[in-house]
Write an enzyme that holds these catalytic residues in place. Structure first.
Site, PDB file in Angstrom:
ATOM      1  N   ASP A  31      26.748   7.705 -19.837  1.00 25.29           N
ATOM      2  CA  ASP A  31      25.984   8.375 -18.787  1.00 25.29           C
ATOM      3  C   ASP A  31      25.957   7.535 -17.514  1.00 25.29           C
ATOM      4  OD1 ASP A  31      25.130  10.618 -20.397  1.00 25.29           O
ATOM      5  OD2 ASP A  31      23.837   9.209 -21.450  1.00 25.29           O
ATOM      6  N   ASP A  64      30.207   2.304 -20.759  1.00 24.62           N
ATOM      7  CA  ASP A  64      28.985   3.088 -20.856  1.00 24.62           C
ATOM      8  C   ASP A  64      29.375   4.552 -20.687  1.00 24.62           C
ATOM      9  OD1 ASP A  64      26.122   3.811 -20.567  1.00 24.62           O
ATOM     10  OD2 ASP A  64      26.692   4.108 -18.472  1.00 24.62           O
ATOM     11  N   ASP A 110      27.117   1.362 -15.213  1.00 23.08           N
ATOM     12  CA  ASP A 110      26.503   1.684 -13.916  1.00 23.08           C
ATOM     13  C   ASP A 110      25.094   1.139 -13.762  1.00 23.08           C
ATOM     14  OD1 ASP A 110      25.601   3.725 -15.886  1.00 23.08           O
ATOM     15  OD2 ASP A 110      24.509   4.498 -14.152  1.00 23.08           O
TER      16      ASP A 110
END
Length: 232
Positions: free
Chosen positions: A14, A12, A174
């Site tokens: 961001d 990922d 995240d």
């Protein structure tokens, strides 16, 4: 070794590779205010980072409050605000600690690297260029051509492009959206503790593991894949 299968590590963006929360929250508030809507603020916006922009806006608004035309307008206002913000001299969207070293460590193992992000391709290209990471990833999957996470379309495309099977692929993210996306694709899913969803949320989503620093990642993958090779 010659007979080793290809391995794919997908990240990922961001909240995993770059800390973009303040820029995203600023632009989201600007876009909502431009349409006379209550600004969601940082804490609420953190919960939707990782989703494609229209889906994120739907989740931030009160249920049933936005029709498709308003969502389209807020989306356009967000994109314009982010483009303008990116041109300012003090724009700051830093890499998290250990990113460069971790990518170098994975390179020594000849593992393929990719990105799967809710960002548009233009935004991802800007992040990679700003941080001199162009060419480090062999597959780049963005919201331009795929449904929003946690739909596994981006990961299916990454595996198709690289010729890697799901048992030899992993998603690092995240948020619960990343973990759920990975599990839906049949891949290993590893969470990071420094991002925008807490560890409990990542574990509840089904993370196979959660790391606290990127220097833990190469060894963890060696163990999970049973390769048993030492770091170069």
């Amino acid at each position: 070794m010659a007979n080793d299968p290809l391995r794919l590590v997908v990240f990922d963006c961001d909240g995993t590779l770059v800390d973009s929360q303040h820029a995203i929250a600023h632009c989201m508030d600007h876009a909502f205010a431009a349409h006379d809507l209550d600004c969601p603020g940082l804490e609420k916006t953190r919960t939707i980072i990782g989703l494609s922009l229209p889906e994120a806006i739907r989740k931030l608004a009160a249920p049933g409050m936005l029709d498709d035309a308003v969502i389209e307008g807020v989306t356009a206002a967000y994109k314009a605000a982010f483009f303008e913000l990116r041109q300012t001299p003090d724009f700051y969207e830093p890499l998290f600690p250990g990113v460069r070293e971790m990518l170098a460590a994975l390179d020594t193992r000849n593992w393929l690297l990719g990105v799967a992000t809710g960002k548009a391709r233009r935004g991802l290209d800007a992040v990679l260029a700003r941080n001199e990471l162009e060419g480090r990833f062999v597959t780049l999957q963005t919201c331009d051509n795929h449904p929003s996470k946690p739909h596994p379309s981006m990961l299916h495309a990454a595996m198709d492009e690289t010729g890697v099977d799901a048992p030899n692929a992993v998603i690092i993210g995240d948020t619960a959206y990343d973990i759920e996306m990975g599990r839906a694709a049949g891949m290993l899913s590893i969470g990071v503790s420094w991002g925008y969803h807490d560890i409990e949320t990542l574990n509840n989503a089904g993370a196979h593991a959660v790391i606290d620093h990127f220097d833990q990642l190469p060894g963890l993958l060696e163990t999970m894949w049973g390769t048993g090779r030492d770091a170069a």
